[in-house]
Each structure stands twice: as structure tokens, then as C-alpha cells.
Design a protein around this motif. Structure first.
Motif, PDB file in Angstrom:
ATOM      1  N   ASP B 222     -38.860 -69.013 -61.087  1.00 42.54           N
ATOM      2  CA  ASP B 222     -38.236 -70.085 -60.599  1.00 42.54           C
ATOM      3  C   ASP B 222     -36.778 -70.273 -60.863  1.00 42.54           C
ATOM      4  O   ASP B 222     -36.148 -70.697 -60.218  1.00 42.54           O
ATOM      5  CB  ASP B 222     -39.068 -71.428 -61.158  1.00 42.54           C
ATOM      6  CG  ASP B 222     -40.286 -71.691 -60.220  1.00 42.54           C
ATOM      7  OD1 ASP B 222     -40.504 -71.056 -59.237  1.00 42.54           O
ATOM      8  OD2 ASP B 222     -41.134 -72.513 -60.908  1.00 42.54           O
ATOM      9  N   LYS B 225     -34.514 -68.506 -59.063  1.00 49.50           N
ATOM     10  CA  LYS B 225     -34.277 -68.711 -57.701  1.00 49.50           C
ATOM     11  C   LYS B 225     -33.260 -70.090 -57.909  1.00 49.50           C
ATOM     12  O   LYS B 225     -32.256 -70.415 -57.116  1.00 49.50           O
ATOM     13  CB  LYS B 225     -35.179 -69.318 -57.147  1.00 49.50           C
ATOM     14  CG  LYS B 225     -36.346 -67.949 -56.611  1.00 49.50           C
ATOM     15  CD  LYS B 225     -35.834 -67.521 -55.304  1.00 49.50           C
ATOM     16  CE  LYS B 225     -36.351 -66.381 -54.862  1.00 49.50           C
ATOM     17  NZ  LYS B 225     -35.588 -65.467 -53.571  1.00 49.50           N
ATOM     18  N   ILE B 226     -33.446 -70.705 -59.067  1.00 53.09           N
ATOM     19  CA  ILE B 226     -32.500 -72.084 -59.101  1.00 53.09           C
ATOM     20  C   ILE B 226     -31.082 -71.595 -59.490  1.00 53.09           C
ATOM     21  O   ILE B 226     -30.325 -72.296 -58.984  1.00 53.09           O
ATOM     22  CB  ILE B 226     -33.291 -73.043 -60.382  1.00 53.09           C
ATOM     23  CG1 ILE B 226     -34.649 -73.532 -59.825  1.00 53.09           C
ATOM     24  CG2 ILE B 226     -32.456 -74.087 -60.365  1.00 53.09           C
ATOM     25  CD1 ILE B 226     -34.691 -74.463 -58.843  1.00 53.09           C
ATOM     26  N   GLU B 228     -29.833 -68.940 -58.477  1.00 51.48           N
ATOM     27  CA  GLU B 228     -29.110 -68.523 -57.152  1.00 51.48           C
ATOM     28  C   GLU B 228     -28.675 -69.802 -56.602  1.00 51.48           C
ATOM     29  O   GLU B 228     -27.585 -69.822 -56.033  1.00 51.48           O
ATOM     30  CB  GLU B 228     -30.296 -67.965 -56.310  1.00 51.48           C
ATOM     31  CG  GLU B 228     -29.866 -66.912 -55.392  1.00 51.48           C
ATOM     32  CD  GLU B 228     -31.160 -66.386 -54.713  1.00 51.48           C
ATOM     33  OE1 GLU B 228     -31.808 -65.597 -55.323  1.00 51.48           O
ATOM     34  OE2 GLU B 228     -31.433 -66.724 -53.573  1.00 51.48           O
ATOM     35  N   TYR B 229     -29.670 -71.044 -56.633  1.00 53.38           N
ATOM     36  CA  TYR B 229     -29.159 -72.250 -56.097  1.00 53.38           C
ATOM     37  C   TYR B 229     -27.764 -72.721 -56.604  1.00 53.38           C
ATOM     38  O   TYR B 229     -26.733 -72.965 -55.959  1.00 53.38           O
ATOM     39  CB  TYR B 229     -29.985 -73.176 -55.968  1.00 53.38           C
ATOM     40  CG  TYR B 229     -29.622 -74.475 -55.481  1.00 53.38           C
ATOM     41  CD1 TYR B 229     -29.698 -74.857 -54.077  1.00 53.38           C
ATOM     42  CD2 TYR B 229     -29.089 -75.657 -56.260  1.00 53.38           C
ATOM     43  CE1 TYR B 229     -29.576 -75.980 -53.539  1.00 53.38           C
ATOM     44  CE2 TYR B 229     -28.805 -76.477 -55.843  1.00 53.38           C
ATOM     45  CZ  TYR B 229     -29.022 -76.892 -54.433  1.00 53.38           C
ATOM     46  OH  TYR B 229     -28.681 -78.202 -53.854  1.00 53.38           O
TER      47      TYR B 229
END
Lengths: 646, 455
Positions: B222, B225-226, B228-229
Motif C-alpha cells: 500500500d 502505491k500511496i 506514488e500518490y
């Protein structure tokens, strides 16, 4: 789908691993098992030993042939970790393809003992002993999901995603795979522009009626006595509850109110100031990403009701949960078995469930390519209109959805006696008596049509642009529809030799057969080609024909087991009766992949087999399959992060 | 970051007309061909230089990449008929020979690993690691508003949605970078101001804060992915800072705001106009120092685009690249087009390659027509690599890839020559050398530690 061609349709991997403690436990069990077998004088290393002695010469190290390093591969625990690769290895050994002839030749006995070993140790591995529900990492919405979610959030279809750089897909074939969904500054900027555009349009003075209504719903306040801050609080809370697909948290609400405040203090215009927090919501991670609730502990746990609501709605509807689902989740009742199955039944009757056809089936079967990557030059082929190609896509999408909605047996996908047509598509099929542009269900009198294999959409995506290819269609049926792909052709074997193609004395069928007689090719082509030949009455855009290249079409086929059949009608019969379980398993596999948004792994095998068995026992009813997926361990459970990220 | 004054003064010269961004040609900017020795001014590699990779798919027919005449000291005397558009700029080129990538070849894996070395794992969607352009971008990330710019022409036909065929830049082994295809979006990435946006610092702060909270609760996967955000938001934040600064300066100089014109929305229908507009934007990005690293995919890794606008050319690019097959009946053929002879088909294939050379020559000339405050032209401070991940398109060759370097790398490259290392020299050695022109000493890419000598 098929964005990367056939070679792209196999699995993708998530980076999920076994929790450490479980690995240890498995090792322990395996060690026990091995020692027990050793005591009884059984040798369950046959397969490993064969690979070690015959294959490691070429398949070792970072530059291993075929990028397959068997020396590492055979040390993986559990051994079954990469099932697709195992399947490929066993196929190639059985075919005599590997090891290559100039290296070694296995005796019949060696092949047989390897096959036995494979059946015992890999195929019949006790998958139920692995309890791992998988892990679905945070990922952003796909562009389709984003557009639908905005539509349902504002009750008006207002998002324009054409500017977003296209969603790409890898081997899973679905755009919703976590490992192909990236979010970088370029896209984030487009999200910000989109958010401003959407909210801005609602508040335009010249907004159209649907937009005005949407704005009214957004700003509706029962108690008109409230001061601006309290009004903003009501509006933001109601909006946030839905946009985040769970109740907005006090901290989130406070922060958004702060944004409202500073804007309101600046100009005192409520309508102006309220836009800003709304825009902010649309770029917050809670909206753009699928984030599931936090979990503690190390053991797999059931997901929360709110997470269940989102998983359900993005699976069945490709959009956010509606108010009813969110309410049931907030009452903690959605996961109650009766409530859940009633909700699934309700969701299937909603228009939104058509997404199962337009998104899931379209990406699985590849018919979303029609009109985009599959089309004919409109000048030479005036019949190939945009409306025809749209009808082709709709036929298959409606049809697939109807199987679920009407709870048909899954094999009706192949042998249904009805389809969806409008006038133009009916004419394309040579069927009379259908008038107008509206797609409608039609009971078929002809045996030429019926089932997905006779849909123009599927027939065109399985043909070359200018001609049909029995091999491509046969391969497509075996791999994509039945989930039993033949191995890739050995290197250096091309298409039909040009000199063969140009010989006048051979029919097209004879030419293909000549090509397939090559002993290296024969084993697989014996399986693929008859399937393709039986569909030769349909041209490269799905039109019925009885002649090709001036010859009458011979649509007979004979399978390796000797069974003979003729035409699409014969093929339907064979698949629906003999390959029913393969078909069911493939549908279940694709649906579970799409439902979880990740590639399936060996630890999903037990769940998959259970779904197939449940479906089989209920006469292959489609809703039973769907419910079995929704009730399955990977769909309902989740590995907490401490252990999932081992 | 460079002195803003020079950036603004350059930007004051920008003009836009319709869809085309016309970069002005002023006296002060004319080509310095009359300079006695342009090299004398130049210094070695520096982080102030610019780096661009221009990728084209489907390779180049065997023989079409070989210069016709090379003097004994290796300097280029005459290219060949298929390289004719580059003839007038050959003094700026290093035409390479014998470079290849030992692993990861073909249309899919070859494209994905063009800048990474190593293989491509289709199952995991993974390359060996960060790509060469991103290694540089990462080192320079705090120096410009955009760490790098990833451009591509919008895909047409089959494979347009296929990940490996659309991904040459990788932030890490599992994260390909998305690519901008619309000229206006590219322009906005550099120049959109915060004035017309409701997303200001207060919004960004809240967004970042909530993302961090989610990250704290997430798994490692996760968190990736975060992150990346978060990084995507920070990219925006940085740009807003830049824009605020800009706005302040623009107030002092109205001319700036008046002369910066955004390209029209959408994709120009004329392919040459489209490609040139994207090249103009690269020049603009380098000139405004909005970024120093840019990659441009002139098409996805298995382009099926028609180049029928080139005289005597019919059929799709990929079909043409398989020039030994003239039946018109392979998978990528359109079913309408067939050819009489292998040589006529190969000529068409070469014409498509030659058309791309002309676009590359256009970029070289544009860059050389702009002089910076330090007296160098943009070309003199740039290192460009132009080429493909396939050599001969018909047999998907991987040895002797068609690759040309251009520019001077601030004096760290001595062009005008045929660069002829031993057979089967890894392309990674070229990447390492290109990094050096950017003032970056990178130890190892794949199995390679020794940069090629470009001087």
C-alpha cells in the motif's frame, strides 16, 4: 482486451507472499510429509530429479534460456507457487518439445513418470492447506470506474476522461489490475483539472437542466435557518460520505470545512466558497484510490461491511456503492448471508450491472476492440458502419449480462438459442423481420447463430483483418474461452509458408493442414485446427458464407480423441457437453480475477475449485457461480498488512 | 535552478500561432556555423546540460544505417541515401555501430528494456530497475520544475494499450512512467499557473496530510502505491510554487503573459505537424529549463501506423518492417496492401525511417538555433540519443541496434564521427557515457561499469 496479443493474456503476479509464520508451518508439514514418504520408500522427487538432470544445462542463471531459471524455480516453496509455469513445463515435456532434440530425448517411461509426478505433486497438491486470502493493495480507480463514480456521485454523466492517458493492461487482460494502475503527476494534474471542470460546470449560471438539478441535490438543505458554516457542514458531510464510500471522519470534515471557511471569509459568497471543498474531495486519496479499512493482527480477517459494499459495487457495477448498500453497511447488515444474496439479486437487476457485459466480458473476450482496433476501411466496405460495430459490441455485452440476470446455466454462453439484435446487425446476419435501431432479445430459429462463438464481435476479433484464421480461432477457444492454452509454438516456426500459400492445387484448408503436419506442430494443431475449421462458415467480420476462395467450405472437424463434429452447431454441442467444467472454471477464474483486481495465485486454487464445484452441483447456474465468487475466501477475506507484506 | 532572469528573457520571445508553437529565430540566435572552434568554449559534462532519448519502433532495414563514407580518422564524410535528411547536420552526430542489448528484445520486452538493461518479466510487469533517463532525472530532481518529461505520440491500432510496448521510462523496476500525448497537456505541465486553479496550497496541504495518514495505516505494498500518490501531488505542489514565482515576475513584465500561447487542445491530425509540435515542446522545455531530461516515443513499440502521406509508401509501419514478406497476409497487414517485390517493400520501410530522420534533423537544428546566456547553443549543452530497440525489423535483430547520438554534452562529446566499438558492445555503456555528459558518475548499469568514450 488482448492489448498485448495472445502472449499477454496469461497471469500476472501480485507481490503478495506467504506470511512468515505460515511458510514455516508449511515447511514443517512438507518436511514431515517428505520424511514420511522417504520412510515408506517412495520417491516423490522424480520430477525434480528429471529437471535437474536434463534441463539445468540451459535453464540456469540470469541468462537462462527462455528467462526460466529452473535451478531457482525448483527450490520455491511451496513448489506449486507458479502454477502456469509448471503447466507449461509439463506440457512441453509431454509433447517432446523440451528438452530439444539436439540436447536429449526423454524415453516414454521418463515422460510417463514425470507426468505422474506432476499429477501427484503439483496438480493434486492439497491447495486447501494453504489459507491465504491474498492482498489487494491500494489502487486508483480505472478511468471507466472514475467516469461512472462521478456520474453516480453527481447524478449526471459529466466526467470527460478522454484526456487521461489511456489505462494500459498487462497479462491479466483487465484494466483494473493493481499492478498496472499507476498515478503520476501528469494524471494527478488531470484529476485536478477534471475536478474543477466538473464542479465549475454545476455552478455555471448557464447550466443545463440536468446540471441544475444535480446542483440542487448537492446543496439541498432541509433546515434553512442554518448559518453558512452549518450549511456547509451538512453539504460536505453528505457529499463526503458518498464520495469516500464510507462515513466521512471528523478530521476529514474539519479540514474540508477549513477550506470552505477561508474561501467564504475572502468573498462572502456561499456558492463560490462551497465549490472549493467539493473540488478538494475529488482529488483526495480517499476518493481517487480504493482504500480498504485498516486491520490489525496477523491472521486473515473478514473485510468490513463498507469494504464489502465497494468490492461488490465495483465488481458488479464498475461504480461506487449506492445509498442502499452504504446504509446496509453502516447498519452492519450487508454481510449477513440473506441480506447479501438479496442485495446481489437486486444489483443484478439494475442497469448498472450491464457493466458486467460492457466492461468485464468486453475485456475478457476482447470485443471492446471492435470498432477501435478491429474495423474495416469504410470506403471499400460501406456496410461496416460505426453503428454496426456498436451493435456488435452491444450484442455480446447484452447477451453476457442477460445470462447472469436470468440465471442461465453458464454453458448457455456457448449454446444459447437467443441473442440481441437490431435491424442492421440482423441484416449482417441474414436474419429478417427485425426493424429499427434498438437492440432487443431475439429467439433464434436458425442454427447458424446462437452462443458467443457465432457473435460477429468475437468472430472478428479472432480473425486477421483480411481473412479468417482457423488456427487463431482454435487457439482463442482453447486458451481464452476454455482456459487450456496449448504451449507457445517452438521458435523458428512461422506462419504458412508463402510458397505453400500460393499453390493453386491446394484448398485453403489443405494448406493449413500441410503446415500443421510438421511433427513439431502436429500435437497442438490437431487440437486447435478442427475447432477453427468448424467456424469457417463465418468470415472475418462474422458474416455467414458457404464458399471461400472459390471453394465450398468444409466445416467438419475431428478432435484428437476421434470425435467428429460439423460446423458451429457441432462445436457448441461438443463444448457444452464435454468441456463444460473447463468453461465453468475459466469463467470463474476470469471473474474472480476481475472481482479482486489482481492476478490469481496458487493459494486461490482451493477457492476456485470450490466455486466450480458449487456451480456444477447447482446445474451450472450463473448466479450460483456469481454468489460463490462473492462468498469466496479471497473476496470476503483479507490478509492484514503486517503479515501480507512479508 | 538557473537564474530565473534568463528563463524569463527567453520566454519573452515565445510566440504561438494556432496549433504550432513557433520558436522565433533572431539574429542573436542564428546557427554558429561560422564559429572557428565551437569546442573551445565548451567544458566537460555538467548537471546543467540536457538529455533526451528519442525512441522509434520496428527497427531499420539492414544496411540502411551504415554511413557510405568514413574517413580513416573516423569522421563522417557521407551518410547514405536513406539517411539523407541528416546529411546537413552530420557534424553534430555520432553514428554508432555494434551496440546491442544482450537481453530483453523484440517489440514488447525490447521496448520496455531499451533504457534499463536486463530482461522484462511479463508476469510481474517488471524490468531490471530504474531506466537511464530516470537515473538522471532522479539526481537532478530538485533543480527544475519537472524532474523529467515523458512524451509519446498517441498510439494507433493494435497494441496501443499494451504496457511494455508503451513504456521506456521506469521509475523503479515495477513502475513505468505515464506519457503525455497531447501537446496542450505538455504545455500545461510546464506553464499552467495557479491563478486559474482552485487547487491552491491549502488544498494541497490537506490532500497530502490525508494521504500520509492512509500511508501510515497501510502495508508495504500500500505504501508503495500511496507514495506514488504523494509524489504525484508533490509534483503538482512544486509546479505551483514555480507558477507563483512566475506570476510575480510576470506582473513586472506583461510581455511574458502576452506571448506564452498554449497549443490547441487535442491531437493535430497531420502527423508531421503533431510530431514537430511535440519536438518544439521539447525545445521549449529545455530552453525554459523546465526540465533537463526528456524522452519521446515517436510511436509505441509495434506501431501499425500508416505513413501513406509519404510519397510511394503504403501499408502499416510494422507490416513494412517485415519487408521480406510481401503477401500482405501476416497478422499485422491490413489485407488491402500487398507488394510486388521485397526490394520495393524494403524501400517503403526505409522511407518511413527516413521520414523520422527528417524529424530528428528538425530537432537538432532547432536546438542549435537557440543560444543560452552562457554563450552555448542548446544543442551544445545537450546529449540526444535517437534510435530503436530492434535492428533489422524483418528478423527482429538485436545486434547492432540503429542508434545515433547528437549534440555536444557541454563539451563532453566530440561528434561528427562514426563510433565503432567492438562487436556486441552493450548499449548500457552508452547510457553510462550519456549520464557522464550530465555530470553524473553512475557506477553500474546491468553488468556494465565502463562508459563508452564519446570524445
Amino acid at each position: 482486451m488482448q492489448p498485448c496479443g495472445q502472449s499477454c493474456q496469461r497471469s500476472r503476479n501480485s507481490t503478495v507472499h506467504h506470511p512468515r509464520c505460515r511458510v514455516g508451518y508449511c515447511f514443517f508439514l512438507l518436511a514431515l510429509l517428505w520424511s514420511a514418504k522417504a520412510l515408506h520408500g517412495q520417491n516423490n522427487d522424480t520430477g525434480i530429479q528429471l529437471l535437474q538432470s536434463q534441463c539445468l544445462d540451459c535453464h540456469t542463471g540470469p541468462n537462462a534460456d527462455g528467462e526460466l531459471d529452473l535451478s531457482v524455480f525448483i527450490t520455491q516453496r511451496p513448489l506449486v507457487k507458479e502454477l502456469d509455469t509448471w503447466r507449461n513445463i509439463s506440457q512441453r515435456i509431454a509433447l517432446g518439445d523440451m528438452p530439444p532434440a539436439d540436447h536429449a530425448t526423454l524415453t516414454g517411461k521418463q515422460k510417463e513418470s514425470f507426468a505422474n509426478w506432476y499429477t501427484n505433486e503439483i496438480y493434486n497438491f492439497d491447495y486447501a492447506s494453504v489459507r491465504h486470502p491474498g492482498y489487494e493493495p491500494v489502487r486508483r480507480l480505472t478511468h471507466i470506474e472514475y467516469q461512472n463514480t462521478i456520474r453516480d456521485l453527481f447524478k449526471v454523466d459529466i466526467a470527460d476522461v478522454t484526456k487521461f492517458s489511456a489505462d494500459l493492461s498487462g497479462r491479466s487482460g483487465f484494466e483494473n489490475s493493481a499492478n498496472t494502475l499507476f498515478l503520476q503527476t501528469g494524471l494527478f494534474e488531470k484529476y485536478t483539472q477534471s475536478a474543477e471542470h466538473i464542479v465549475g460546470r454545476l455552478f455555471e449560471s448557464t447550466a443545463s437542466l440536468p446540471l441544475l438539478e444535480a446542483k440542487q441535490k448537492l446543496l439541498a438543505i432541509e433546515n434553512t435557518q442554518l448559518d453558512p458554516t452549518e450549511r456547509a457542514r451538512v453539504i460536505i458531510r453528505r457529499f463526503g460520505d458518498r464520495a469516500f464510500r464510507r462515513p466521512i471522519q471528523p478530521r476529514e470534515l474539519d479540514d474540508l470545512l477549513k477550506i470552505f471557511h477561508s474561501a467564504f471569509q475572502e468573498n462572502g459568497d456561499f456558492d463560490q466558497a462551497i465549490q472549493k471543498p467539493l473540488i478538494a474531495v475529488l482529488v483526495m486519496p480517499q476518493f481517487l484510490l480504493k482504500v480498504e479499512s485498516e486491520m490489525s493482527g496477523i491472521h486473515p480477517q473478514k473485510i468490513s461491511d463498507f469494504d464489502l459494499a465497494s468490492r461488490l459495487s465495483y465488481f458488479l457495477w464498475a461504480t461506487m456503492p449506492d445509498n442502499r448498500l452504504l446504509r446496509l453497511a453502516s447498519e452492519g447488515r450487508l454481510s449477513e448471508p440473506e441480506v447479501l444474496s438479496a442485495e446481489v439479486a437486486r444489483m443484478l437487476t439494475s442497469k448498472r450491472a450491464r457493466a458486467l457485459g460492457t466492461v468485464f466480458a468486453a475485456q475478457w473476450l476482447g470485443f471492446d476492440d471492435v470498432g477501435i482496433r478491429r474495423r474495416q476501411d469504410p470506403i471499400d466496405n460501406p456496410w461496416c458502419t460505426e453503428t454496426l460495430m456498436e451493435a456488435m459490441r452491444s450484442e455480446s455485452a447484452f447477451f453476457f449480462y442477460s445470462l447472469l440476470r436470468d440465471n442461465q446455466p453458464v454453458h448457455q454462453l456457448i449454446d444459447a438459442r437467443y441473442t440481441y439484435l437490431n435491424e442492421e446487425l440482423a441484416r449482417h446476419y441474414g436474419i429478417r423481420g427485425i426493424e429499427g435501431t434498438k437492440m432487443r432479445p431475439v429467439r433464434l430459429k436458425t442454427t447458424r447463430r446462437g452462443g458467443i462463438l457465432t457473435h460477429a464481435s468475437v468472430l472478428s476479433v479472432t480473425a486477421f483483418p483480411d481473412r479468417t484464421s482457423p488456427v487463431v480461432r482454435g487457439h482463442w477457444v482453447l486458451s481464452n474461452l476454455l482456459g487450456t492454452p496449448p504451449p507457445d509454438p517452438p521458435p523458428d516456426v512461422g506462419e504458412i509458408d508463402e510458397q505453400v500459400l500460393e499453390r493453386d492445387d491446394l484448398s485453403f484448408r489443405e494448406k493449413v493442414q500441410l503446415h500443421s503436419k510438421n511433427p513439431q506442430c502436429a500435437a497442438c494443431h490437431q487440437e486447435m485446427d478442427p475447432i477453427g475449421f468448424s467456424l469457417e462458415n463465418y468470415d472475418n467480420f462474422g458474416r455467414w458464407r458457404t464458399r471461400q476462395y472459390g471453394e465450398a467450405i468444409d466445416a467438419h472437424g475431428q478432435l484428437p480423441n476421434g470425435q467428429r463434429f460439423t460446423g458451429a452447431a457441432g462445436l457448441r454441442e461438443v463444448i457444452a457437453s464435454q468441456r463444460r467444467d473447463d468453461l465453468t472454471r475459466q469463467i470463474a477464474k476470469k471473474m474472480l480475477t476481475y472481482a479482486t483486481g489482481r492476478q490469481l495465485e496458487y493459494y486461490d486454487e482451493a477457492a476456485l475449485r470450490k466455486i466450480v464445484e458449487t456451480t456444477r452441483q447447482d446445474d451450472y447456474r450463473f448466479q450460483t457461480l456469481l454468489m460463490a465468487i462473492i462468498e469466496s475466501y479471497p473476496f470476503q477475506y483479507k490478509q492484514p498488512y503486517q503479515s501480507a507484506s512479508e | 535552478m538557473r537564474k530565473t532572469a534568463s528563463r524569463i528573457s527567453r520566454r519573452t520571445l515565445l510566440k504561438g500561432t494556432g496549433a504550432a508553437l513557433a520558436l522565433p529565430w533572431l539574429d542573436i540566435m542564428k546557427m554558429p556555423t561560422d564559429q572557428a572552434d565551437p569546442m573551445a568554449r565548451l567544458k566537460r559534462g555538467s548537471q546543467n546540460n540536457r538529455l533526451a532519448y528519442l525512441y522509434f519502433p520496428n527497427g531499420s532495414a539492414k544496411g540502411s544505417w551504415q554511413p557510405e563514407k568514413i574517413s580513416p580518422d573516423g569522421s563522417l564524410q557521407k551518410l547514405n541515401r536513406w539517411m539523407a535528411p541528416l546529411e546537413s547536420v552530420k557534424q553534430h552526430l555520432l553514428v554508432t555501430n555494434n551496440l546491442w542489448t544482450p537481453r530483453g528484445n523484440g517489440h514488447g520486452a525490447g521496448t520496455a528494456t531499451w533504457l534499463t538493461d536486463g530482461g522484462y518479466n511479463e508476469r510481474k510487469i517488471q524490468v531490471a530497475g530504474r531506466s537511464a533517463d530516470q537515473i538522471v532525472a532522479h539526481r537532478l530532481k530538485n533543480q527544475t520544475v519537472l524532474p523529467s518529461l515523458e512524451l509519446s505520440v498517441k498510439g494507433e491500432g493494435h497494441f496501443s494499450g499494451c504496457l511494455p510496448r508503451n513504456s521506456i521510462s521506469w521509475r523503479d523496476a515495477g513502475t513505468p512512467l505515464e506519457r503525455e500525448t497531447e501537446p496542450r497537456s505538455v504545455f500545461d505541465r510546464m506553464f499552467r499557473t495557479s491563478a486559474d486553479s482552485a487547487i491552491d496550497r491549502s488544498v494541497v496541504d490537506i490532500v497530502l496530510e490525508h494521504a500520509r495518514q492512509i500511508k501510515r495505516a497501510g502495508s508495504i505494498e500500500d505504501q508503495r502505491k500511496i507514495d506514488e500518490y504523494l509524489e504525484s501531488v508533490r509534483g503538482l505542489e512544486k509546479r505551483l510554487d514555480f507558477a507563483e514565482q512566475q506570476t510575480q515576475q510576470a506582473l513586472d513584465n506583461r510581455q511574458v503573459t502576452d506571448t506564452l500561447t498554449r497549443p490547441q487542445p487535442g491531437i493535430p491530425s497531420n502527423h508531421q505537424a503533431y510530431v514537430r509540435l511535440m519536438l518544439d515542446l521539447i525545445v521549449l522545455a529545455f530552453w525554459a529549463d523546465a526540465t533537463r531530461v526528456c524522452t519521446f516515443m515517436l510511436d509505441h513499440g509495434q506501431s501499425n501506423r500508416y505513413f501513406d502521406f509519404i510519397p510511394d509508401c503504403k501499408g502499416t509501419w510494422h507490416a513494412l518492417s517485415h519487408y521480406r514478406d510481401i503477401s500482405g497476409r501476416t497478422e499485422d497487414d491490413d489485407g488491402k496492401t500487398s507488394w510486388n517485390t521485397v526490394s520495393s517493400k524494403r524501400d517503403m520501410y526505409n522511407r518511413v525511417t527516413r521520414w523520422h530522420h527528417a524529424q530528428f534533423a528538425y530537432l537538432i537544428k532547432k536546438l542549435h538555433g537557440i543560444r543560452e546566456a552562457n554563450g552555448q547553443t542548446l544543442l551544445e549543452s545537450s546529449t540526444l540519443c535517437y534510435g530503436s530497440s530492434i535492428s533489422d525489423g524483418h528478423n527482429h535483430g538485436e545486434d547492432n541496434l540503429p542508434l545515433i547520438l547528437a549534440g555536444y554534452g557541454g563539451g563532453s562529446i566530440n561528434p561528427g564521427r562514426f563510433l565503432n566499438p567492438p562487436r556486441a558492445t552493450s548499449m548500457s555503456r552508452m547510457h553510462l557515457a550519456m549520464m557522464q555528459t550530465m555530470g553524473i558518475d553512475f557506477e553500474r548499469l546491468g553488468d556494465e561499469e565502463r562508459p563508452l568514450d564519446l570524445l
